[in-house]
Design a protein around this motif. Structure first.
Motif, PDB file in Angstrom:
ATOM      1  N   GLY A 215      15.388  23.803  -9.652  1.00  0.00           N
ATOM      2  CA  GLY A 215      15.154  25.426  -9.621  1.00  0.00           C
ATOM      3  C   GLY A 215      14.005  25.688 -10.594  1.00  0.00           C
ATOM      4  O   GLY A 215      13.080  26.447 -10.207  1.00  0.00           O
ATOM      5  N   LYS A 216      13.969  25.221 -11.989  1.00  0.00           N
ATOM      6  CA  LYS A 216      12.986  25.281 -12.759  1.00  0.00           C
ATOM      7  C   LYS A 216      11.487  24.706 -12.409  1.00  0.00           C
ATOM      8  O   LYS A 216      10.615  25.702 -12.232  1.00  0.00           O
ATOM      9  CB  LYS A 216      13.398  24.918 -14.191  1.00  0.00           C
ATOM     10  N   ALA A 217      11.602  23.476 -11.703  1.00  0.00           N
ATOM     11  CA  ALA A 217      10.515  22.665 -11.299  1.00  0.00           C
ATOM     12  C   ALA A 217       9.846  23.702 -10.040  1.00  0.00           C
ATOM     13  O   ALA A 217       8.510  23.651 -10.000  1.00  0.00           O
ATOM     14  CB  ALA A 217      10.734  21.402 -11.077  1.00  0.00           C
ATOM     15  N   LEU A 218      10.657  23.953  -9.073  1.00  0.00           N
ATOM     16  CA  LEU A 218      10.199  24.722  -7.951  1.00  0.00           C
ATOM     17  C   LEU A 218       9.311  26.274  -8.241  1.00  0.00           C
ATOM     18  O   LEU A 218       8.571  26.394  -7.246  1.00  0.00           O
ATOM     19  CB  LEU A 218      11.249  24.867  -6.803  1.00  0.00           C
ATOM     20  N   LYS A 219       9.447  26.453  -9.401  1.00  0.00           N
ATOM     21  CA  LYS A 219       8.708  27.697  -9.838  1.00  0.00           C
ATOM     22  C   LYS A 219       7.678  27.401 -10.693  1.00  0.00           C
ATOM     23  O   LYS A 219       6.813  28.156 -10.702  1.00  0.00           O
ATOM     24  CB  LYS A 219       9.831  28.610 -10.561  1.00  0.00           C
ATOM     25  N   MET A 220       7.481  26.276 -10.888  1.00  0.00           N
ATOM     26  CA  MET A 220       6.280  25.802 -11.677  1.00  0.00           C
ATOM     27  C   MET A 220       5.094  25.485 -11.036  1.00  0.00           C
ATOM     28  O   MET A 220       5.417  25.030  -9.720  1.00  0.00           O
ATOM     29  CB  MET A 220       6.623  24.466 -12.562  1.00  0.00           C
ATOM     30  N   PRO A 221       3.658  25.587 -11.192  1.00  0.00           N
ATOM     31  CA  PRO A 221       2.658  25.185 -10.375  1.00  0.00           C
ATOM     32  C   PRO A 221       2.855  23.506 -10.298  1.00  0.00           C
ATOM     33  O   PRO A 221       3.045  23.029 -11.574  1.00  0.00           O
ATOM     34  CB  PRO A 221       1.485  25.579 -11.070  1.00  0.00           C
ATOM     35  N   ARG A 222       2.574  23.199  -9.222  1.00  0.00           N
ATOM     36  CA  ARG A 222       2.874  21.449  -8.808  1.00  0.00           C
ATOM     37  C   ARG A 222       1.996  20.837 -10.047  1.00  0.00           C
ATOM     38  O   ARG A 222       2.541  19.638 -10.601  1.00  0.00           O
ATOM     39  CB  ARG A 222       2.481  21.352  -7.541  1.00  0.00           C
ATOM     40  N   ALA A 223       0.717  21.353 -10.367  1.00  0.00           N
ATOM     41  CA  ALA A 223      -0.148  20.219 -11.170  1.00  0.00           C
ATOM     42  C   ALA A 223       0.511  20.470 -12.608  1.00  0.00           C
ATOM     43  O   ALA A 223       0.518  19.539 -13.521  1.00  0.00           O
ATOM     44  CB  ALA A 223      -1.622  20.892 -11.271  1.00  0.00           C
TER      45      ALA A 223
END
Ligand code: FMN
Ligand code: SF4
Ligand code: FES
Length: 650
Positions: A215-223
């Protein structure tokens, strides 16, 4: 051919997992067929070829390349006995004899059915009830000797209890070991392994905070995910130790071609048995790491390439995938993020070379696992279906969620500079308490690992040698000294990290540590490894295909007392002629044991290599004979009647 509707449904479902190429479904179809009918007939191959729009020869080449496929029926209960080093040290050869005796199988009779080659033929009892076969490392070396009865694994098999083994109806693979965590361990990846009350159900994982990092990662910019992984310093745990973030960085953020992510769950390097336990006990940790990785590199499709012998593990992963789909951790618009991703399980079929990343990709494309030449076939550029592909080991991918949780910089504080994080060390062989230990990288020395974590050499013996990073790593000899930049150290002082083990002339590899005590015969040990490599060479490159077999044959004859004065040097020369001269690094992997064993234990090889002239050639044809003879005798005829046959076989 009349194919049951039940099998047809499974076949269609398997094909649906490979939208780009039907051919990729060939290994799954062969498995389904063999599970249903017990073996694969010529008609079956023709049927599968037609179904997948392939030429029958391309199916035949798979059946003959992958050792798990059979062209003849086995017994109703098929027993696979692991023959590789840690199991051989624990009595695997005696075990196979005992299995055959109790099952009523005449091994001598069956040995003569082996027409040439050096494979491990299947031997069947006269009543067809049982069959037995030697297989290579089953990734359970810490509980050697091991065997599989059907799809069930039995660890620590006792020769006296072989009759019970034949009746085995459940697997030891998922049984928690219920052993306390050693105080020197720092369990991050293995936190849930052997944990009381822990199950593979998604509820259990969610109650423990699972999928929060997704959930946290999906809100981060991919880069920035790639950036965090770079900052963590995480190095690949599959063998080469390549920095994970750097690998991910090779994939362009705006890549136009489809991108794929593959989890390498082939775990076949002898001495290594860590991924198996994660698969069997904590599958959602792998999936969470994979989905985050897919998001970071822009892969909408992922595969878990799991070795063929992990059929139970594959089922556990399938169930975990279904649970994840049901909760929208996979599928369309994951957790409302707009990101779509699907992951499938793909099973290999018993070939070690499928662990090499480009061999794995070929295998996933439905071909023989022939590694590709790099350049140009770096997976990140021309990987699966010629598209950019990231291949990472199970343990590497498990680290990802922890990096997201603590942040790359914080993760980098674990372990040592350039050797960050934790590492699962798998110890087998002559120690009192073999097993797996997750430690901060470099936080324990070789001596502490053997004497403290593993309770010392078993039965109060003395250390003779250690293979520190899977069977391909160069052997280290007790008493050796290593001159490092920081000063001289002995074998037991080596911190178990990537850089120091490399500086000592070996490698951390896949984390499989095989320990040998003073009673071990180094010629026999090397011969066991050479048998493995000769069996596993894919055969594409002449130096590897021929050289691996030559090294086996020479150690065969040294072991049998027929060594000539020149054999130790010939072994060295053959190994030198392979390393660095092949398509893939199997070439190095198979030469390093010979180079290091012969160099470091030369006296043992020399004392067994005293003959002035070589004994008669092995019972095979020379090219002159092939021209001279009008008819060709069978190997059996030559073994028993040829004037050239070694005396022992007459
Ligand atoms: C002969 C050979 C066998 C290998 N077997 C495995 C294996 O079983 N599992 C694995 O993860 N990597 C294996 N590797 C390493 C892979 O090629 C690749 O480097 C690795 O999967 C990359 O993942 P990592 O960067 O996370 O370590 C093998 C390499 C070679 C040359
Ligand atoms: S080095 Fe050996 S395993 Fe690798 S491609 Fe060549 S023959 Fe195959
Ligand atoms: S399981 Fe037998 S050597 Fe690894």
């Amino acid at each position: 051919m009349n194919v049951s509707s039940e099998l047809l449904i499974k076949i269609e479902q398997a094909i649906s997992h490979y939208a780009v190429s039907k051919r990729s479904a060939s290994l799954p179809l062969l498995h389904l067929w063999q599970e249903h009918y017990g073996w694969i007939s010529d008609e079956a191959m023709a049927w599968i070829a037609e179904k997948l729009e392939m030429s029958p020869i391309h199916v035949l080449e798979l059946v003959t390349f992958y050792p798990m496929f059979r062209r003849l029926p086995a017994g109703q209960r098929h027993i696979r006995v692991c023959r590789t080093l840690s199991c051989a040290m624990a009595g695997a050869y005696e075990l196979k004899e005992a299995v055959a005796k109790v099952a009523g199988i005449d091994l001598k009779e069956w040995a003569s059915h082996q027409h040439g080659g050096h494979g491990n033929p299947i031997a069947v009892s006269a009543d067809g009830k049982f069959s037995v076969e030697f297989v290579e490392c089953l990734a359970s070396c810490g509980s050697a000797p091991v065997a599989m009865v059907g799809e069930n694994l039995k660890e620590n098999v006792e020769i006296a209890a072989v009759a019970d083994l034949l009746q085995l109806s459940r697997s030891d693979a998922t049984l928690p070991k219920l052993r306390p965590v050693h105080p020197r361990e720092r369990r991050i990846i293995f936190k849930n392994i052997d944990r009381e009350g822990w199950t593979t159900d998604i509820e259990c994982y969610l109650n423990d905070g699972g999928y929060a990092e997704l959930g946290k990662a999906l809100k981060m910019p991919r880069a920035s995910i790639v950036q965090e992984v770079k900052a963590s310093g995480l190095r690949g745990r599959g063998g080469a130790g390549f920095p994970c973030g750097v690998k991910w960085g090779f994939i362009k953020q705006d890549e136009k071609k489809p991108v794929y992510l593959i989890c390498n769950a082939d775990e076949s390097e002898p001495g290594t048995f860590k991924d198996r336990y994660i698969i069997h006990q904590d599958p959602h940790q792998i999936l969470e790491g994979m989905i985050i990785a897919c998001f970071a590199v822009g892969a909408k499709q992922g595969y878990i390439y799991v070795r063929g012998e992990f059929s139970e593990g594959a089922e556990i992963l399938e169930k975990a995938l279904e649970e994840a789909r049901a909760r929208n951790f996979l599928g369309k618009n994951i957790l409302g993020s707009g990101f779509d991703c699907e992951i499938y399980v793909h099973r290999g079929a018993g070939a070690y070379i499928c662990g090499e990343e480009t061999g794995l990709i070929e295998s996933l494309e439905g071909k023989r696992a022939y590694p590709r030449i790099k350049p140009p076939y770096f997976p990140a550029v021309l990987g699966l279906y010629q598209c950019p592909t990231v291949v990472n080991n199970v343990e590497t991918l498990c680290n990802v969620k922890h990096i997201i949780k603590m942040g790359g910089a914080e993760y980098a504080k674990i372990g040592r500079p350039n050797n960050t994080g934790t590492r699962i060390l798998c110890v087998s062989g002559d120690v009192a308490k073999p097993g797996y230990f997750e430690v901060e990288v470099g936080s324990v020395t070789m001596g502490e690992l053997i004497n403290d974590l593993c309770g010392g050499i078993k039965d109060g013996g003395a250390l003779k040698a250690v293979i520190p990073g899977g069977s391909s790593a160069k052997v280290l000899r007790a008493g050796e000294r290593y001159a490092l930049k920081t000063g001289e150290i002995g074998l037991e002082d080596i911190p178990m990290d990537f850089d120091t083990l490399a500086a000592c002339g070996s490698m951390a590899g896949s984390g499989g540590v095989i320990v040998m005590d003073q009673t071990r015969d180094m010629v026999e040990t090397l011969n066991n490894l050479n048998t493995f490599y000769a069996h596993e060479s894919c055969g594409q490159c002449t130096p590897c295909r021929e050289g691996a077999l030559w090294m086996k044959k020479i150690t065969d004859r040294v072991l049998a007392g027929g060594g000539t004065e020149t054999d130790p040097q010939t072994l060295r020369t053959v190994a030198d002629g392979i390393a660095g001269k092949t398509i893939c690094s199997f070439g190095e992997a198979c030469s390093w044991p010979t180079q290091s064993f012969v160099d470091k234990f030369r006296e043992e090889f020399a004392s067994r290599s005293r003959k002035l002239v070589p004994p008669p050639m092995p019972p095979e044809y020379t090219s002159e004979e092939l021209i001279e003879h009008e008819t060709i005798e069978t190997i059996e005829d030559r073994r028993t009647h040829s004037p050239l046959a070694p005396a022992a076989t007459k």
